[in-house]
Design a protein around this motif. Structure first.
Motif, mmCIF file in Angstrom:
data_model
loop_
_atom_site.group_PDB
_atom_site.id
_atom_site.type_symbol
_atom_site.label_atom_id
_atom_site.label_comp_id
_atom_site.label_asym_id
_atom_site.label_seq_id
_atom_site.Cartn_x
_atom_site.Cartn_y
_atom_site.Cartn_z
ATOM 1 N N TYR A 1 0.811 -1.215 0.000
ATOM 2 C CA TYR A 1 0.000 0.000 0.000
ATOM 3 C C TYR A 1 0.844 1.264 0.000
ATOM 4 O O TYR A 1 0.322 2.359 -0.214
ATOM 5 N N PHE B 1 1.417 -4.800 -4.402
ATOM 6 C CA PHE B 1 0.114 -4.166 -4.603
ATOM 7 C C PHE B 1 -0.834 -5.159 -5.274
ATOM 8 O O PHE B 1 -2.009 -5.246 -4.925
ATOM 9 N N ARG C 1 -2.222 -7.789 -2.995
ATOM 10 C CA ARG C 1 -3.320 -7.229 -2.198
ATOM 11 C C ARG C 1 -4.633 -7.270 -2.980
ATOM 12 O O ARG C 1 -5.664 -7.747 -2.471
ATOM 13 N N HIS D 1 0.600 -7.994 5.780
ATOM 14 C CA HIS D 1 1.451 -6.874 5.368
ATOM 15 C C HIS D 1 2.607 -6.726 6.370
ATOM 16 O O HIS D 1 2.509 -5.963 7.329
ATOM 17 N N ARG E 1 -7.007 -9.182 7.718
ATOM 18 C CA ARG E 1 -5.830 -8.386 7.390
ATOM 19 C C ARG E 1 -4.918 -8.318 8.609
ATOM 20 O O ARG E 1 -5.365 -7.977 9.703
ATOM 21 N N ASP F 1 0.545 2.451 6.745
ATOM 22 C CA ASP F 1 -0.855 2.382 6.367
ATOM 23 C C ASP F 1 -1.559 3.686 6.725
ATOM 24 O O ASP F 1 -2.308 4.271 5.916
ATOM 25 N N ARG G 1 -3.247 6.563 4.125
ATOM 26 C CA ARG G 1 -4.659 6.938 4.264
ATOM 27 C C ARG G 1 -4.804 8.433 4.531
ATOM 28 O O ARG G 1 -5.729 9.084 4.031
#
Length: 286
Positions: free
Chosen positions: A148, A162, A165, A188, A248, A259, A263
């Motif tokens: 990510y 990626f 995922r 991850h 996850r 992460d 975001r």
């Protein structure tokens, strides 16, 4: 379905070293039956011996996960040996890093995607019918914090992670849509103390590429500063997540923080990673 690994048949790819080896040990300690594979027969044998000493029944095989036909044969062999397969940990991976997009050879992309992406797809598709038939299946696919968050000189690695995922989340949606008895967990990891950075140099040399001073310095920084979590701890977190039924699992504070960063700053984080790149590695030798 029962989330406990006790008594279940679990397949671990890339079990000769690093996270895969330690996942095999955690599974063995918790009462699972194992099928472990790797391209390094010597190190795989060491993993198998230790797992047996921990009380596990172990099936071993030499396997290149990038070889689709070989993975399909392997799945049939494991099912025949154990009689059932409950879990697949698609862990095998290579770094495929150290060069910019301009510098990178096609062979680096081909091999990185073959192992990191198609290895996961091969393992999932080959074992999925067996997991469904078990009535209590679980697919565990290992991505990365680079699943990510993208970083310079890791284009092949990031592309593969990626994609893992996306593939895994699509698989989870399918299992839920069809109400099939297979849970799906996406992992991850952050910086884990394995030989993945050092192996980048070996992979380059195998392809006839001489590592640059910048690549050598990068490997040193990764080994000394960035790869910090013991692989044993990472493995416990992963198996704990599997037993908790987590969809996850982020392994390490760096994975969690990366992460959050993506975001929070989806447009701005590349500038921050570029600044960190210059601070850690500079641009000399490129």
């Amino acid at each position: 379905m029962n989330n406990s690994v006790r008594g279940k048949v679990a397949v671990v790819t890339g079990a000769g070293s690093g996270i895969g080896r330690q996942v095999a040990f955690v599974l063995a300690k918790r009462g699972a039956r194992l099928a472990v594979c790797d391209v390094d027969d010597t190190r795989l044998g060491e993993t198998a011996d230790r797992a047996r000493a921990l009380g596990a029944e172990v099936h071993t095989a030499h396997l290149d996960v990038g070889d689709r036909a070989a993975v399909q044969r392997y799945a049939a062999d494991v099912a025949a040996h154990h009689g059932v397969v409950h879990q697949i940990y698609n862990n095998a991976g290579i770094s495929g890093g150290g060069q910019t997009v301009l510098e990178a050879d096609w062979e680096v992309y081909d091999r990185t995607l073959a192992v990191n992406l198609f290895g996961v797809i091969h393992g999932t598709k080959a074992f999925l019918p067996h997991l469904i038939a078990s009535g209590d299946g679980h697919v565990v696919n290992v991505s990365s914090l680079n699943g990510y968050l993208a970083q310079p000189t890791l284009s092949a690695y990031c592309a593969s992670k990626f994609a893992v995922r996306g593939f895994t989340e699509a698989l989870r949606s399918e299992m839920l849509t069809e109400r099939l008895p297979v849970r799906v967990t996406l992992v991850h990891p952050g910086g884990v103390k394995t030989d993945i950075a050092t192996s980048t140099l070996s992979q380059a040399r195998d392809l006839g590429i001489t590592p640059t001073p910048s690549q050598l310095a990068r490997t040193r920084v990764y080994n000394e500063k960035l790869l910090r979590m013991p692989a044993e701890q990472a493995a416990r977190i992963i198996v704990d997540g599997v037993e908790a039924g987590s969809p996850r699992v982020r392994v390490g504070s760096d994975a969690r923080n990366a992460d959050r960063l993506v975001r929070l700053l989806p447009r701005g984080y590349p500038r921050l990673t570029a600044a960190l790149e210059r601070r850690l590695f500079g641009t000399a030798g490129r």
